[in-house]
Scaffold this active site. Structure first.
Site, PDB file in Angstrom:
ATOM      1  N   CYS A 143     125.085 -42.892  25.914  1.00 51.04           N
ATOM      2  CA  CYS A 143     125.364 -44.280  26.267  1.00 51.04           C
ATOM      3  C   CYS A 143     124.069 -45.067  26.136  1.00 51.04           C
ATOM      4  O   CYS A 143     123.001 -44.560  26.508  1.00 51.04           O
ATOM      5  CB  CYS A 143     125.848 -44.390  27.703  1.00 51.04           C
ATOM      6  SG  CYS A 143     127.278 -43.350  28.045  1.00 51.04           S
ATOM      7  N   PRO A 144     124.058 -46.333  25.766  1.00 52.92           N
ATOM      8  CA  PRO A 144     125.211 -47.098  25.309  1.00 52.92           C
ATOM      9  C   PRO A 144     125.402 -47.075  23.795  1.00 52.92           C
ATOM     10  O   PRO A 144     126.194 -47.835  23.270  1.00 52.92           O
ATOM     11  CB  PRO A 144     124.859 -48.514  25.763  1.00 52.92           C
ATOM     12  CG  PRO A 144     123.369 -48.576  25.596  1.00 52.92           C
ATOM     13  CD  PRO A 144     122.858 -47.173  25.831  1.00 52.92           C
TER      14      PRO A 144
END
Lengths: 290, 76
Positions: B15-16
């Site tokens: 992430c992200p």
């Protein structure tokens, strides 16, 4: 000797902290909810360059200090700070800067923590007259990045989920992501939540692909009496899902309790332990809270 | 599971970055198009579906595999 002690205390109250090094003080500048504007930062930098040694230090509670101010410059620095539209942040037996997490912008944040903290800071900082320091922390969710349990009063925001059974596809994602294993998929392929285990973090709501899990209401858990130092203590978990608008009332009532019942130099938890947790809860919480 | 128009394997993607890749892939598709995404268990599955939903897309199905998930996303 007493004179000198008093002077040091007075200076501390005003935001000047004596350093180990003879003749030098650090100046603590007020920061609200951990945010400071670029404009303010420039001014702080100017002060650090003019009066300090060209650097600033961030404190554990997200404050800013300019170290290495010579004692002959203290008055001048105070005037400059005020002229710049900044403010000093005191130490001593008063309400300390309220610490907020980044819940306002963090994807896990359940409320506008920095907005709430700003309002609380305006109302309560730096109220004096307590037996000892009084620290408040606002956490946007149960990830507890700012450790509300180690504040005299810590608030941990929560959200209570509810399920629309019609929308539930039984995919089990909510059960998979629930870190406290409060959700299971029953034999009818519908998600079921155990409220006793639930910590109201909202992961189920966030992850649900069909929006079957929705937020029923948000609020905050309350932790009272936390402290660190030489004898760390975890705050007592005294309530769940308290209305966010009620937070300031809980703070007020706790402050009253501490001021009335507290003995000089003891922390809130010592007062609670001496007077009794039940008495404390009675005074501070409304009836009917979980 | 319906047949997807495109596939994206995001195993091992943190992430992200994983969400950004999903977003970019969807941007190149037509409205109503179907994107199949493989996501790791852990943080990715906790975060990416929500971000996808926030952009207005629909998650048609979720399939649990060994240590990962297969999502079928329909572009808004």
């Amino acid at each position: 000797m007493n004179d000198s002690k008093n002077m040091i205390a007075a200076l501390k109250d005003g935001g000047f902290i004596k350093q180990k090094q003879k003749d030098y003080y650090s100046v603590r500048i007020r920061v609200v909810a951990g945010n400071i504007t670029a404009e303010q930062m420039k001014k702080v930098s100017e002060l650090a360059e003019k009066y300090g040694r060209g650097y600033v230090t961030f404190t554990v509670r997200m404050g800013i200090e300019i170290p290495w101010i010579h004692y002959t410059k203290l008055q001048e620095v105070k005037e400059e700070v005020e002229k710049m539209g900044l403010a000093m942040a005191g130490c001593g037996p008063r309400v300390r800067p309220i610490v907020s997490c980044k819940g306002t912008i963090c994807p896990y944040g359940l409320v506008d923590t920095q907005g709430i903290t700003q309002k609380l800071d305006e109302e309560f900082f730096p109220t004096p007259g307590f037996p000892h320091k009084f620290k408040i922390g606002i956490s946007g969710c149960p990830n507890n990045c700012i450790k509300p349990q180690f504040n005299d009063l810590g608030f941990q925001c929560q959200v209570e989920p509810e399920l629309n059974k019609v929308l539930c596809s039984g995919c089990g994602l909510c059960s998979d992501v629930c870190e406290v294993k409060a959700i299971m998929i029953n034999k009818d392929n519908i998600a079921v939540r155990d409220d006793d285990k639930c910590i109201y973090c909202g992961s189920c709501i966030r992850v649900c692909p069909t929006d079957a899990w929705k937020a029923k209401r948000s609020g905050a858990a309350v932790f009272a009496g936390g402290k660190f130092g030489k004898e760390p203590r975890f705050g007592y978990h005294i309530a769940d899902l308290v209305d966010v608008d009620d937070i300031k009332n809980i703070i007020k009532r706790t402050m009253e309790f501490y001021k009335t019942e507290g003995i000089k130099k003891e922390r809130l938890i010592d007062t609670i332990d001496r007077v009794g947790l039940d008495k404390f809860k009675e005074k501070v919480l409304n009836n009917g809270e979980k | 599971m319906e047949k997807s128009d495109r596939k994206l394997n995001l195993e091992g993607v943190v992430c992200p970055i994983n969400f950004v890749k999903v977003k970019l892939e969807l941007e190149q598709m037509n409205s109503g198009g179907l994107l199949e995404v493989i996501l790791d268990d852990g943080e990715p599955i906790k975060n990416v579906p929500r971000s996808v939903k926030d952009e207005g897309h629909k998650i048609l199905s979720v399939e649990k595999l060994e240590g990962k998930y297969r999502l079928l996303i329909q572009k808004a």
